[in-house]
Design a protein around this motif. Structure first.
Motif, PDB file in Angstrom:
ATOM      1  N   ILE A 172       0.876  -1.134   0.078  1.00 23.87           N
ATOM      2  CA  ILE A 172       0.150  -0.025  -0.260  1.00 23.87           C
ATOM      3  C   ILE A 172       0.857   1.157  -0.238  1.00 23.87           C
ATOM      4  O   ILE A 172       0.948   2.485  -0.265  1.00 23.87           O
ATOM      5  CB  ILE A 172      -0.989  -0.066   1.135  1.00 23.87           C
ATOM      6  CG1 ILE A 172      -2.008  -1.090   1.187  1.00 23.87           C
ATOM      7  CG2 ILE A 172      -1.757   0.688   1.518  1.00 23.87           C
ATOM      8  CD1 ILE A 172      -3.543  -1.126   2.660  1.00 23.87           C
ATOM      9  N   PHE A 173       2.504   1.257   0.683  1.00 20.04           N
ATOM     10  CA  PHE A 173       3.081   2.523   0.988  1.00 20.04           C
ATOM     11  C   PHE A 173       3.635   2.473  -0.021  1.00 20.04           C
ATOM     12  O   PHE A 173       4.531   3.531  -0.796  1.00 20.04           O
ATOM     13  CB  PHE A 173       3.171   2.712   2.421  1.00 20.04           C
ATOM     14  CG  PHE A 173       2.718   2.928   3.577  1.00 20.04           C
ATOM     15  CD1 PHE A 173       2.821   3.999   3.867  1.00 20.04           C
ATOM     16  CD2 PHE A 173       2.072   2.313   3.586  1.00 20.04           C
ATOM     17  CE1 PHE A 173       1.732   5.068   4.900  1.00 20.04           C
ATOM     18  CE2 PHE A 173       1.174   2.482   4.963  1.00 20.04           C
ATOM     19  CZ  PHE A 173       1.212   4.006   5.293  1.00 20.04           C
ATOM     20  N   ASP A 174       3.912   1.832  -0.670  1.00 24.07           N
ATOM     21  CA  ASP A 174       4.674   1.764  -2.764  1.00 24.07           C
ATOM     22  C   ASP A 174       3.960   1.902  -2.679  1.00 24.07           C
ATOM     23  O   ASP A 174       3.987   2.830  -4.485  1.00 24.07           O
ATOM     24  CB  ASP A 174       4.893  -0.149  -2.658  1.00 24.07           C
ATOM     25  CG  ASP A 174       6.365  -0.883  -1.755  1.00 24.07           C
ATOM     26  OD1 ASP A 174       6.073  -0.220  -1.179  1.00 24.07           O
ATOM     27  OD2 ASP A 174       5.951  -2.162  -2.898  1.00 24.07           O
ATOM     28  N   SER A 175       2.749   1.756  -3.452  1.00 18.74           N
ATOM     29  CA  SER A 175       1.949   2.401  -4.410  1.00 18.74           C
ATOM     30  C   SER A 175       1.392   3.380  -4.177  1.00 18.74           C
ATOM     31  O   SER A 175       1.635   4.956  -5.108  1.00 18.74           O
ATOM     32  CB  SER A 175       0.178   1.978  -3.774  1.00 18.74           C
ATOM     33  OG  SER A 175       0.342   0.271  -4.363  1.00 18.74           O
ATOM     34  N   VAL A 176       1.803   4.495  -2.701  1.00 19.02           N
ATOM     35  CA  VAL A 176       1.752   6.112  -2.266  1.00 19.02           C
ATOM     36  C   VAL A 176       3.038   6.726  -2.797  1.00 19.02           C
ATOM     37  O   VAL A 176       2.709   7.638  -3.598  1.00 19.02           O
ATOM     38  CB  VAL A 176       1.221   5.428  -0.983  1.00 19.02           C
ATOM     39  CG1 VAL A 176       1.964   7.745  -0.751  1.00 19.02           C
ATOM     40  CG2 VAL A 176       0.303   5.255  -0.210  1.00 19.02           C
TER      41      VAL A 176
END
Length: 205
Positions: A172-176
């Motif tokens: 999820i934070f990779d996506s951010v």
């Protein structure tokens, strides 16, 4: 003070800190700290190598962007990954933004280099996201493999993996990080894209 001079000073300071982290890892006989500090230290020399040996123009901000990402990861191996719940989120977001920048720069340079490839503007957002997530998944597999190898060998894992829930949050934070680059970071990369395209042109027969 010129931005290049600021970057040079910041890079030397970051290299010093990472060097101290390496010494701390050796002193405490912590293999994961030692290995990650060595890899982080090597990464800090990458901007200079790209500029000197490959003639790739990098904005000073890009050099500090990369070195800050590896510095926070190296610091995290000393304990923050275990004791500060949001540290992993910050490092994944920052590292993913570096990956997204690399993917975007390479795609745009290849597109400019050859007429055989064309990326519609609307597609680039999706491409940056998918490229970053693909690298993120690969990294999570490496963490999982490192943990299994360490358990089999009876040693400390070089990379830390906390389970499926942690993996999903990391992605999820990779996506951010990817979204931040897609929305705000592409303009900073324009000169780097041009110089990489020029480098590719030099490879033409």
């Amino acid at each position: 003070m010129r931005s290049w001079h600021v970057e040079r000073i910041a890079s030397r300071f970051i290299q010093l800190v990472i060097g101290l982290i390496f010494v701390a890892g050796v002193y405490t006989r912590n293999l994961s700290v030692v290995v990650n500090a060595l890899l982080a230290l090597a990464a800090t020399f990458l901007p200079a190598i790209l500029r000197r040996d490959w003639q790739i123009r990098l904005h000073p901000f890009l050099g500090m962007w990369l070195t800050t990402a590896v510095l926070l990861h190296a610091i995290g191996m000393l304990g923050p990954y275990h004791y500060i719940h949001w540290w992993d989120h910050v490092t994944h977001t920052l590292s993913a933004s570096v990956v997204a920048a690399v993917g975007y720069t390479a795609a745009r340079a290849i597109e400019a280099h050859t007429d055989a490839v064309h990326f519609p503007r609307q597609f680039m957002f999706v491409y940056i996201l998918l490229f970053t997530l693909a690298v993120g998944v690969f990294w999570e597999v490496l963490e999982f493999g490192a943990r299994l190898a360490a358990e089999a060998a009876g040693t400390e894992a070089v990379l830390v993996q906390y389970g499926l829930d942690d993996t999903l949050v990391d992605l999820i934070f990779d996506s951010v990080g990817a979204v931040l680059v897609a929305l705000f970071g592409t303009a900073t990369l324009s000169d780097t894209i041009d110089s990489l395209t020029e480098r590719l042109e030099q490879t033409r027969p």
